[in-house]
Each structure stands twice: as structure tokens, then as C-alpha cells.
Write a protein that holds these residues in place. Sequence first.
Motif, PDB file in Angstrom:
ATOM      1  N   PRO A 160       0.805  -1.225   0.000  1.00 18.21           N
ATOM      2  CA  PRO A 160       0.000   0.000   0.000  1.00 18.21           C
ATOM      3  C   PRO A 160       0.841   1.280   0.000  1.00 18.21           C
ATOM      4  O   PRO A 160       1.892   1.342   0.643  1.00 18.21           O
ATOM      5  N   LEU A 161       0.336   2.267  -0.708  1.00 18.84           N
ATOM      6  CA  LEU A 161       1.026   3.548  -0.829  1.00 18.84           C
ATOM      7  C   LEU A 161      -0.003   4.665  -0.688  1.00 18.84           C
ATOM      8  O   LEU A 161      -1.064   4.628  -1.313  1.00 18.84           O
ATOM      9  N   LEU A 162       0.314   5.626   0.154  1.00 14.33           N
ATOM     10  CA  LEU A 162      -0.563   6.787   0.307  1.00 14.33           C
ATOM     11  C   LEU A 162       0.207   8.029  -0.110  1.00 14.33           C
ATOM     12  O   LEU A 162       1.276   8.308   0.432  1.00 14.33           O
ATOM     13  N   ALA A 222     -14.888   0.787   1.926  1.00 15.92           N
ATOM     14  CA  ALA A 222     -15.140  -0.642   2.144  1.00 15.92           C
ATOM     15  C   ALA A 222     -14.903  -1.416   0.848  1.00 15.92           C
ATOM     16  O   ALA A 222     -14.354  -2.523   0.865  1.00 15.92           O
ATOM     17  N   ILE A 223     -15.318  -0.832  -0.260  1.00 17.10           N
ATOM     18  CA  ILE A 223     -15.096  -1.481  -1.552  1.00 17.10           C
ATOM     19  C   ILE A 223     -13.603  -1.662  -1.800  1.00 17.10           C
ATOM     20  O   ILE A 223     -13.141  -2.724  -2.197  1.00 17.10           O
ATOM     21  N   LEU A 224     -12.860  -0.600  -1.523  1.00 18.79           N
ATOM     22  CA  LEU A 224     -11.423  -0.670  -1.758  1.00 18.79           C
ATOM     23  C   LEU A 224     -10.794  -1.779  -0.918  1.00 18.79           C
ATOM     24  O   LEU A 224      -9.993  -2.577  -1.419  1.00 18.79           O
ATOM     25  N   ARG A 225     -11.189  -1.861   0.347  1.00 20.10           N
ATOM     26  CA  ARG A 225     -10.646  -2.928   1.199  1.00 20.10           C
ATOM     27  C   ARG A 225     -11.027  -4.294   0.647  1.00 20.10           C
ATOM     28  O   ARG A 225     -10.206  -5.200   0.557  1.00 20.10           O
ATOM     29  N   GLY A 226     -12.286  -4.399   0.229  1.00 24.12           N
ATOM     30  CA  GLY A 226     -12.773  -5.684  -0.271  1.00 24.12           C
ATOM     31  C   GLY A 226     -12.117  -6.116  -1.570  1.00 24.12           C
ATOM     32  O   GLY A 226     -12.026  -7.304  -1.872  1.00 24.12           O
ATOM     33  N   MET A 227     -11.662  -5.145  -2.324  1.00 21.74           N
ATOM     34  CA  MET A 227     -11.042  -5.452  -3.613  1.00 21.74           C
ATOM     35  C   MET A 227      -9.585  -5.854  -3.464  1.00 21.74           C
ATOM     36  O   MET A 227      -8.915  -6.152  -4.451  1.00 21.74           O
ATOM     37  N   ARG A 228      -9.067  -5.816  -2.246  1.00 21.58           N
ATOM     38  CA  ARG A 228      -7.665  -6.162  -2.031  1.00 21.58           C
ATOM     39  C   ARG A 228      -7.546  -7.363  -1.114  1.00 21.58           C
ATOM     40  O   ARG A 228      -6.894  -7.304  -0.092  1.00 21.58           O
ATOM     41  N   THR A 229      -8.190  -8.472  -1.465  1.00 22.18           N
ATOM     42  CA  THR A 229      -8.042  -9.644  -0.615  1.00 22.18           C
ATOM     43  C   THR A 229      -6.809 -10.456  -1.009  1.00 22.18           C
ATOM     44  O   THR A 229      -6.209 -11.114  -0.175  1.00 22.18           O
ATOM     45  N   GLY A 230      -6.433 -10.374  -2.275  1.00 25.97           N
ATOM     46  CA  GLY A 230      -5.302 -11.177  -2.743  1.00 25.97           C
ATOM     47  C   GLY A 230      -3.962 -10.546  -2.427  1.00 25.97           C
ATOM     48  O   GLY A 230      -3.019 -11.198  -2.010  1.00 25.97           O
ATOM     49  N   ASN A 231      -3.861  -9.240  -2.626  1.00 22.66           N
ATOM     50  CA  ASN A 231      -2.622  -8.540  -2.320  1.00 22.66           C
ATOM     51  C   ASN A 231      -3.005  -7.159  -1.797  1.00 22.66           C
ATOM     52  O   ASN A 231      -4.182  -6.830  -1.736  1.00 22.66           O
ATOM     53  N   SER A 232      -2.042  -6.369  -1.414  1.00 24.93           N
ATOM     54  CA  SER A 232      -2.387  -5.042  -0.901  1.00 24.93           C
ATOM     55  C   SER A 232      -1.754  -3.960  -1.767  1.00 24.93           C
ATOM     56  O   SER A 232      -1.298  -2.943  -1.287  1.00 24.93           O
ATOM     57  N   PRO A 246      -3.645   4.245   6.468  1.00 27.37           N
ATOM     58  CA  PRO A 246      -2.533   3.423   6.958  1.00 27.37           C
ATOM     59  C   PRO A 246      -3.003   2.317   7.908  1.00 27.37           C
ATOM     60  O   PRO A 246      -2.383   1.259   7.983  1.00 27.37           O
ATOM     61  N   ARG A 247      -4.094   2.561   8.620  1.00 27.59           N
ATOM     62  CA  ARG A 247      -4.604   1.535   9.525  1.00 27.59           C
ATOM     63  C   ARG A 247      -5.322   0.438   8.726  1.00 27.59           C
ATOM     64  O   ARG A 247      -5.212  -0.745   9.019  1.00 27.59           O
ATOM     65  N   ASP A 248      -6.090   0.876   7.699  1.00 29.05           N
ATOM     66  CA  ASP A 248      -6.811  -0.086   6.866  1.00 29.05           C
ATOM     67  C   ASP A 248      -5.856  -0.960   6.068  1.00 29.05           C
ATOM     68  O   ASP A 248      -6.167  -2.108   5.754  1.00 29.05           O
ATOM     69  N   PHE A 249      -4.724  -0.387   5.700  1.00 29.47           N
ATOM     70  CA  PHE A 249      -3.749  -1.135   4.904  1.00 29.47           C
ATOM     71  C   PHE A 249      -2.401  -1.096   5.615  1.00 29.47           C
ATOM     72  O   PHE A 249      -1.563  -0.227   5.350  1.00 29.47           O
ATOM     73  N   PRO A 250      -2.201  -2.038   6.521  1.00 28.75           N
ATOM     74  CA  PRO A 250      -0.961  -2.032   7.321  1.00 28.75           C
ATOM     75  C   PRO A 250       0.261  -2.085   6.412  1.00 28.75           C
ATOM     76  O   PRO A 250       0.243  -2.740   5.371  1.00 28.75           O
ATOM     77  N   GLY A 251       1.293  -1.390   6.851  1.00 23.55           N
ATOM     78  CA  GLY A 251       2.520  -1.357   6.062  1.00 23.55           C
ATOM     79  C   GLY A 251       2.515  -0.276   5.003  1.00 23.55           C
ATOM     80  O   GLY A 251       3.357  -0.277   4.109  1.00 23.55           O
TER      81      GLY A 251
END
Length: 678
Positions: free
Chosen positions: A26-28, A241-251, A278-283
Motif C-alpha cells: 500500500p502507498l498513500l 469498504a469497496i477498496l478494502r474488499g477489492m484487495r483480498t489477494g494482495n495489498s 494506513p490503519r486499513d492497509f498495514p505497512g
Amino acid sequence: MPDQDLRWLDELNPAQREAVTHGEGPLLIIAGAGTGKTRTLAYRVAHLISRGVPPDRILLLTFTRRAAEEMLSRAGAVVGKLGPVRERAWGGTFHSVANRLLRTYAGAVGLSPEFTVLDQADAENLIGLVRHDLGLASRDKRFPRRATCLGIYSRVVNGSEELPDVLARYFPWVAPWEEELRTLFRRYVERKQKLNVLDFDDLLLYWREMLAVPDLARRLSGLFDHILVDEYQDTNRVQAAILRGMRTGNSNVTAVGDDAQSIYSFRAATVRNILDFPRDFPGTRIVTLEENYRSTMPILATANALIAQAHERYTKNLWSRRPGGAKPLLVTCPDEGSQDAYVVERVLALYEEGIPLRRQAVLFRAAHHSASLEVELARRGIPFHKYGGLRFLETAHVKDALAFLRVVENPRDELAWFRVLGLFDGVGPATVSRALAHVAEGGYDPRAIATSPGPPAAREELARLGRLLSELGEGLPVAAQVERVRRFYEPYVERLYDYPQARIRDLESLEQIASGYRSRRSFLAELQLDPPSSTSDLAGPPHKDDDWLVLSTIHSAKGCEWDAVYVIHAADGFLPSDLAAGSPEELEEELRLTYVALTRAKDHLVVTWPVRYHYRRRELAGAHGYAQPSRFFTEEVRGTMDRVVAEGVRPSAEGAPREERTGYVDLATRIRARWDRA
DNA sequence: ACTAATGTCCTTTTT
DNA sequence: GGACATTAGT
């Protein structure tokens, strides 16, 4: 890494380069206004492709379709694969991507793939029908109007909040109706499902719900190796929520945004999304872009001074290497007419200096704020295009024409039937109901309308309509279908409207637009989701010599930039809008909105406000009041600007507003108005 | 059964 | 000046 890759990287500053070359995970990107965000995203897409990621495994979510297209073509230009990138990569708004995915996976979630999409007006009409059916319209205490009902519904859905909380927080005056609203919303949802229609909120909701099914989540998520989201500060909780759900395979997800530019909370967007990323996508790796390439330093000084008033803020001040340029102007105008005149004179002066009209823009808070300026521009023969406000698709005649196509595409679409049949004399709600029942009996074959019961006067028309719908169902090209509709519908336009010619021309434009689509289905859906936002989108490819001044709401100006920007009506009540001055949060958003307006300017920035304005409300027509400059332009902000007083415009006898000629009318009206109000 | 006229309240930003 | 309900008229 190919040599080519290294060469583009030289065009980036260190922070941009870090973002572009970030690998997996993940990148912000926190990107202040004008810091090269578009370029960074485009280059990142290019970089991914050059590293071997297939274009069709990249999803780019943006605020408008145009933004996605621009970034993808820039990415294509960088990697030298122009065609493949633009055509093969997935790009568009959350809503348009939802539409695309739902058409494909409709079967898996019990949705019929020929569903039609309701725009806001359609949705309001439908909720209005339900509201009426429930008998909520006629009560001694007034039930909220249909637009308000839809607003509440939408806030509950998009904000993922509970109805009582939404009512307490945003619609306190409606709180007594909680139970009725709950019933209304349940019936509204049932009705939509029965009609096989989805409103804008449903597109997101169904997408999110699909992702709640583990197997589907894996399949959808597996479609993409990388997802990039632009304008993340203006997404809502469902979108997060959609974004989180769309990243089950990788981040591998990149989000770009700037909390100082969050201006869509009225649509349930929340800055929490960007803060919680950053909390939703650790790292998550966070990269901040602060060097502004757009504006001169004096303009940034004003913008920085303005946004310094924000209470909550995470991004830092912007800086620029462009020191030159004049200070922005703060112009006090005696009245609206002199504001118009001042702006027009400045625009023409810069035009003479070589800045084309299209590199200059006039920005305002609400679509109607440009009304008098539009008249003045027309009078002077200065071409302009307006963005925001009433759109082409929202005009009655265009909606009518599309309704013909909609009933063929989705014969359960009651709203479309209503529009079509309502054209006939002597047909109202009762007849439409019976006709719909008749079509349903015929297994939803739209041609059955020909034999539908109806008033004798409409029998012949119903038969003709049946023949038209039959032709439309024969697989003609979309443009040809629109043409058939136009021929059928033209006589009605002439009967219904005072100046039919302009409307008929619109229908010809519609035909033109239709020629760009492969199927009726995609034409209808994409038109709802990405409506042409100005008249320029309709005229086909613009001629090289064409030049026009841009008029835009500040909201629609998001992401754009111009050499010269004029922010008009910077008076309290206009900016901030007095409708949004209720709570500190709303006021803060108005401040950010003003910041967005100022940061659109590259070289020239002019802020104007009229001291005297005329009341437009009927009971006060002819009277005038005095405005205060926008509260956001504090002493600190004014200190960064040059202050100017514009000359008054001597009213010509013909063009003068009534009250100017009659001198003391305003006083009498005021005295009357005092009692009118009681 | 439908339309036209009348009265009352609210008036923003958009996918 | 528009949205929307109600009432009177065709």
C-alpha cells in the motif's frame, strides 16, 4: 529496468519519484494542490506497465471519467503504448466501474443484467411516487419533500450510518417522521428491485455486497494486480469498504489525496478515509508532495494564509519556485453589474496580452451565481462554456427521448413508461398503471403497449408507439435508434415547448453522442454515469480556432487549472454559502472550497465581491441589501493581496434594473416586506 | 380521469 | 422562481 524508465524518472522530483517507483504494498500519496499529482499517478501507471504489469490488470479510480482518460493516455504516452493503455486498463469513477462489474456478475447476485440506472432526478421521482402511494404527502404536518427524502436515504447508505443518527445530526427538523421514513425507504428499495433499476447509491452498495461474499470477493479482487484511487479525500465509507474488499489477494493499492481539498462531505465523503488509510492497509508507505508547480509564490501566499484558518489540517503549506508575478487582487465592486464589467474587462485585457479565453476561468459557489455575467458575456459576444449546474441530460426533452430507449431496454422501468406515455393527451397516472399491468401480462414485451387499454384519444398513438418500440428492438445501431425516436418525438416537442428548435438540436446532438456507443445498454448506462458536463462536450471535436471563457462551479473546477482565475461573489452568504454556515464543520468545508478555488490559478488571481446586491425573492424584488466581504478574507489574507475598488457602472436607460430608475422603490418595498414576513 | 389554476414553502455543491 | 399539494374546472 529499461533505460527508458530512467529517462522519465529524471522529470520527477525526489518525492514524486519515490511514489512512482514504489513497488508492492500500500502507498498513500498526500498531494497538495498543484504538486503534480496527475503526472505522478500517470507515471506510476506507466512504471507499473514497464515493469510488466498488464494494462488490463490495473484499475484506476478517479472522480470523473475525463480524469481517468487523461491519466491513462499520459501513461500510454510515457511507455509508448498509447492505444493499449487507454483501452485496456480499467479507468473511471467508482460508479462506472461498479456498473461494468455488475453487468458481468449480475447473475451471481440475483440481479438481472439489463437493469437501468437512475440518475438523481429519476431517483427523486421514484421516491416521490412511493411517498405518494404511502399517503405521506397529505398530512397536517408537512412531510419532507422527495428531494429531502432521497437525501436522507443517501446519507444513511453512503455514510453507513443509522437512520436515527442521520436524522439527529443532519436533519433534526425531520426527526418526528423516523418511522414513516423507515417504511418509505424499505418500500423504495422494494420498488427499485421490482422495476429492475439501480440508483447511484445502489451501484456502490451492490458492489460492496458482492465483496461480502468470499468467493466473489476473491474473483473480483483477483481481476487486478494494482488499484490506484485518486481524490481519496472525497470518497465515502462505502467506497472505502469497496477498496478494502477489492484487495483480498494482495495489498497493492495506491491512494492519492489532500485533506485540505475535501469538499464533498455533503455527499457523505469523509476525510477519515484518508486518515485511516494506513490503519486499513498495514505497512502503508506515505509520500508527501509539497512543491507546487502551478502557481506563482504570491498566489500561494494568499492560499496558504487562507487555509491557515482551518482548525483541522494535516497537509503543510505549499511552496513554489515561481517567485514572480503580481499579488492577487481583492476587488470591491459597487454592485453585481460592475463586478460583471470588471471581470469582462480583465478577461479581455489578458486576452489582448495573449492568454486565450480557455486558459481563463470564472469560478463561483453556486451555478446561478453566474447568471448576470452570462447575460453580459452574451451581450458582448464573448463565447463561454459553463460547467456544473443544469446539465444537458437533465433537460426534459432529452430525458423524454431517452425514456423511449429505456422502456425497450428494461420494460419494467415504470419511470420511463411514465415519461413516454405522459406525452399523450389524456394519459395520467391511472392510465400508466393499467398500461404497465398490460405489458407485464404480455411477459414484459414492450410491443404489447400497442394493444394497451387507454383513453380513445390515445389509441392511435399507442399503436404507433408499439411500432416504434418494435423497430427499436430490432438491433439497429444506437444512433439510428435515437433518430427513430427523434422523428417520433419531434411533433411532441413542438407542441410542448415554446422554442422547440433549440431542443430539437439537442436531440440531434444526442444522436451524435449515440454514434460513439456499441450498444443501447452501454449508451444508456454511461450517459447516466458520465454525463457530458458542458455544451462543448456535445459539439463534437472542437475546431482549432474555437476559444471560449470557462465558467464553472468551484466543485466542478476540482483538479483543473487555468492561467487566470476569477473568483466572483466572494461575499458572505455566497462564499461561504449561508446555507452552509450552520455548523463549524460546514463552515470549514466552505473554507476548503475557497482554498480549492484560489489554488486553481497559475499566474493571475482575482477575487471580487459586490457591495450591493439585489434581492431576487419576489416579495423583495426591487429592493437591495449590502453585503460583507467573505469572512474568509481576514486581515491576514488581505495583507497578501492588492486591494482595488472597481468603478460603478452607469446604468444605460435600457439595460438598467428597474429599481435603479425608480429611485426610492426599494424603501417602500422594504417597509412592506417587513410585514410580509410576519 | 385528467388538466389548469391557486396557494404555500424553500431556495447549494454532484456521482 | 421552482416544487408540490390542493382545489376547481373540462
